[in-house]
Design an enzyme around this catalytic site. Structure first.
Site, PDB file in Angstrom:
ATOM      1  N   GLU A 121      12.997  -9.500   1.252  1.00 49.96           N
ATOM      2  CA  GLU A 121      12.195  -8.364   1.729  1.00 49.96           C
ATOM      3  C   GLU A 121      13.000  -7.084   1.499  1.00 49.96           C
ATOM      4  OE1 GLU A 121      11.507  -8.507   5.950  1.00 49.96           O
ATOM      5  OE2 GLU A 121      10.141  -6.780   5.907  1.00 49.96           O
ATOM      6  N   ARG A 162       7.521   0.289  13.433  1.00 51.71           N
ATOM      7  CA  ARG A 162       8.069  -0.202  12.152  1.00 51.71           C
ATOM      8  C   ARG A 162       9.219  -1.187  12.374  1.00 51.71           C
ATOM      9  NH1 ARG A 162       5.749   3.427   8.299  1.00 51.71           N
ATOM     10  NH2 ARG A 162       5.374   5.429   9.257  1.00 51.71           N
ATOM     11  N   ARG A 207       5.542  12.516  -2.684  1.00 52.41           N
ATOM     12  CA  ARG A 207       5.608  13.081  -1.329  1.00 52.41           C
ATOM     13  C   ARG A 207       6.730  12.401  -0.554  1.00 52.41           C
ATOM     14  NH1 ARG A 207      -0.287  14.083   1.003  1.00 52.41           N
ATOM     15  NH2 ARG A 207      -1.078  15.303  -0.729  1.00 52.41           N
ATOM     16  N   SER A 216      13.295   2.723   3.230  1.00 49.41           N
ATOM     17  CA  SER A 216      13.844   3.404   4.411  1.00 49.41           C
ATOM     18  C   SER A 216      14.430   2.372   5.376  1.00 49.41           C
ATOM     19  CB  SER A 216      12.724   4.192   5.110  1.00 49.41           C
ATOM     20  OG  SER A 216      11.693   3.312   5.545  1.00 49.41           O
ATOM     21  N   ALA A 267       3.265  -0.878   4.718  1.00 50.52           N
ATOM     22  CA  ALA A 267       2.768  -0.941   6.103  1.00 50.52           C
ATOM     23  C   ALA A 267       2.281  -2.339   6.483  1.00 50.52           C
ATOM     24  CB  ALA A 267       1.655   0.081   6.290  1.00 50.52           C
ATOM     25  N   HIS A 311      12.914  -2.726   1.979  1.00 45.64           N
ATOM     26  CA  HIS A 311      12.315  -1.461   2.410  1.00 45.64           C
ATOM     27  C   HIS A 311      13.204  -0.333   1.928  1.00 45.64           C
ATOM     28  CE1 HIS A 311       9.284  -3.305   4.908  1.00 45.64           C
ATOM     29  NE2 HIS A 311      10.223  -4.146   5.325  1.00 45.64           N
ATOM     30  N   HIS A 344       4.283  -4.659   8.790  1.00 45.15           N
ATOM     31  CA  HIS A 344       4.242  -4.537  10.251  1.00 45.15           C
ATOM     32  C   HIS A 344       2.935  -5.042  10.860  1.00 45.15           C
ATOM     33  CE1 HIS A 344       7.522  -1.991   9.098  1.00 45.15           C
ATOM     34  NE2 HIS A 344       6.721  -1.087   8.562  1.00 45.15           N
ATOM     35  N   ASP A 395       1.405 -15.624   6.477  1.00 48.21           N
ATOM     36  CA  ASP A 395       0.959 -17.018   6.300  1.00 48.21           C
ATOM     37  C   ASP A 395       1.087 -17.447   4.840  1.00 48.21           C
ATOM     38  OD1 ASP A 395       0.424 -17.299   8.980  1.00 48.21           O
ATOM     39  OD2 ASP A 395      -1.744 -17.039   8.796  1.00 48.21           O
ATOM     40  N   ARG A 436      13.372   4.313  12.524  1.00 51.14           N
ATOM     41  CA  ARG A 436      12.094   5.029  12.508  1.00 51.14           C
ATOM     42  C   ARG A 436      11.260   4.646  13.745  1.00 51.14           C
ATOM     43  NH1 ARG A 436       9.428   4.779   6.819  1.00 51.14           N
ATOM     44  NH2 ARG A 436       8.348   6.567   7.734  1.00 51.14           N
ATOM     45  N   PRO A 468       0.785  -1.227   0.000  1.00 46.08           N
ATOM     46  CA  PRO A 468       0.000   0.000   0.000  1.00 46.08           C
ATOM     47  C   PRO A 468       0.824   1.287   0.000  1.00 46.08           C
ATOM     48  CG  PRO A 468      -0.175  -1.152   2.101  1.00 46.08           C
ATOM     49  CD  PRO A 468       0.501  -2.075   1.146  1.00 46.08           C
ATOM     50  N   ASN A 469       0.333   2.225  -0.763  1.00 43.77           N
ATOM     51  CA  ASN A 469       0.866   3.596  -0.860  1.00 43.77           C
ATOM     52  C   ASN A 469       2.167   3.713  -1.639  1.00 43.77           C
ATOM     53  OD1 ASN A 469      -1.238   4.935   0.644  1.00 43.77           O
ATOM     54  ND2 ASN A 469      -0.426   3.916   2.454  1.00 43.77           N
ATOM     55  N   TYR A 476      11.626   8.502   1.423  1.00 48.06           N
ATOM     56  CA  TYR A 476      11.517   7.399   0.453  1.00 48.06           C
ATOM     57  C   TYR A 476      12.261   7.645  -0.851  1.00 48.06           C
ATOM     58  CZ  TYR A 476       7.877   5.910   3.683  1.00 48.06           C
ATOM     59  OH  TYR A 476       7.194   5.529   4.809  1.00 48.06           O
ATOM     60  N   ASN A 535       8.186  -5.594  -1.034  1.00 46.10           N
ATOM     61  CA  ASN A 535       8.088  -4.476  -0.111  1.00 46.10           C
ATOM     62  C   ASN A 535       6.599  -4.376   0.222  1.00 46.10           C
ATOM     63  OD1 ASN A 535       7.952  -2.148   1.348  1.00 46.10           O
ATOM     64  ND2 ASN A 535       9.078  -0.876  -0.132  1.00 46.10           N
TER      65      ASN A 535
HETATM   66  O1  CA2 Z   1      10.604   1.969   3.702  1.00 49.02           O
HETATM   67  C1  CA2 Z   1       9.749   1.303   3.105  1.00 49.02           C
HETATM   68  O2  CA2 Z   1       9.935   0.849   1.983  1.00 49.02           O
HETATM   69  C2  CA2 Z   1       8.396   1.048   3.771  1.00 49.02           C
HETATM   70  O3  CA2 Z   1       8.000  -0.285   3.460  1.00 49.02           O
HETATM   71  C3  CA2 Z   1       7.435   2.052   3.180  1.00 49.02           C
HETATM   72  C4  CA2 Z   1       6.047   2.003   3.811  1.00 49.02           C
HETATM   73  C5  CA2 Z   1       6.146   2.075   5.338  1.00 49.02           C
HETATM   74  O4  CA2 Z   1       4.868   1.898   5.908  1.00 49.02           O
HETATM   75  C6  CA2 Z   1       7.090   1.026   5.889  1.00 49.02           C
HETATM   76  O5  CA2 Z   1       7.172   1.202   7.286  1.00 49.02           O
HETATM   77  C7  CA2 Z   1       8.462   1.157   5.289  1.00 49.02           C
HETATM   78  C8  CA2 Z   1       5.192   3.194   3.362  1.00 49.02           C
HETATM   79  C9  CA2 Z   1       5.117   3.412   1.914  1.00 49.02           C
HETATM   80  C10 CA2 Z   1       4.408   4.737   1.707  1.00 49.02           C
HETATM   81  O6  CA2 Z   1       4.946   5.366   0.596  1.00 49.02           O
HETATM   82  C11 CA2 Z   1       4.701   6.687   0.437  1.00 49.02           C
HETATM   83  C12 CA2 Z   1       5.252   7.260  -0.662  1.00 49.02           C
HETATM   84  C13 CA2 Z   1       5.087   8.595  -0.903  1.00 49.02           C
HETATM   85  C14 CA2 Z   1       4.333   9.353  -0.038  1.00 49.02           C
HETATM   86  C15 CA2 Z   1       3.783   8.772   1.076  1.00 49.02           C
HETATM   87  C16 CA2 Z   1       3.953   7.423   1.302  1.00 49.02           C
END
Ligand code: CA2
Length: 161
Positions: free
Chosen positions: A101, A114, A21, A105, A80, A103, A83, A90, A110, A13-14, A26, A77
């Site tokens: 895996e 996370r 942003r 960041s 969220a 990420h 976590h 599963d 953080r 997601p996201n 990121y 990846n």
């Molecule tokens: O660091 C990563 O790749 C994460 O998997 C990114 C997830 C975060 O929830 C994990 O803790 C670490 C979030 C991805 C959200 O991506 C965005 C991109 C642009 C603007 C806002 C969010």
């Protein structure tokens, strides 16, 4: 030699919002940029990648369940869901294929929530904190893991001396 099955690269997601942003966390690359980077790296190692993103947990589970027989390995990846999702864990636990895996960041620098990743409990290896480059490194590592597996399978089919 036959081309190995493609590597599945899953994004949760996201991650479709990348580049729009929070570049300080990121990076500036979009998900399309990262896909192009993965395609280039895979090509250099004689691999194909199947790159996907979903904001939906069940969709990710469906894609993971369809891996056996179709994909040589998985890079994920889960965003969220890393976590939170026992369902994704599963599904990943049912796989025999190598699993990396990623990420963008460094999740350990953080917020505390996370620091735990369910995905890590099923992963062969983990790359985090290296931004988009982490995906290319994961493809490279996956090429080695698949190559080792193919070698082991080949040796297993040869008569012993
Ligand atoms: O660091 C990563 O790749 C994460 O998997 C990114 C997830 C975060 O929830 C994990 O803790 C670490 C979030 C991805 C959200 O991506 C965005 C991109 C642009 C603007 C806002 C969010």
């Amino acid at each position: 030699m036959a081309m190995p099955k493609p590597v599945l690269i899953l994004n949760g997601p996201n991650l479709n919002m990348l580049g729009r942003r929070e570049p300080s966390i990121y990076g500036a690359e979009s998900l399309a940029d990262i896909e192009a980077m993965c395609q280039r790296e895979a090509g250099a190692h004689g691999l194909e990648v199947d790159f996907r993103q979903s904001n939906h947990e069940g969709q990710l589970v469906d894609w993971i369940q369809a891996v056996p027989g179709r994909h040589a390995g998985v890079i994920i990846n889960a965003g969220a869901y890393s976590h939170t999702s026992v369902a994704v864990l599963d599904a990943l636990r049912l796989l025999d294929e190598p699993l990396i895996e990623v990420h963008l960041s460094n999740i350990y620098r953080r917020e505390a929530f996370r620091h735990r990743s369910y995905v890590s409990l099923a992963a062969t290896g983990i790359i985090c904190g290296l931004g988009a480059r982490g995906y290319a490194l994961a493809v490279r590592a996956m090429a080695e893991l698949i190559g080792q597996q193919a070698q082991a399978t080949w040796s297993g089919t040869q008569p012993s001396p």
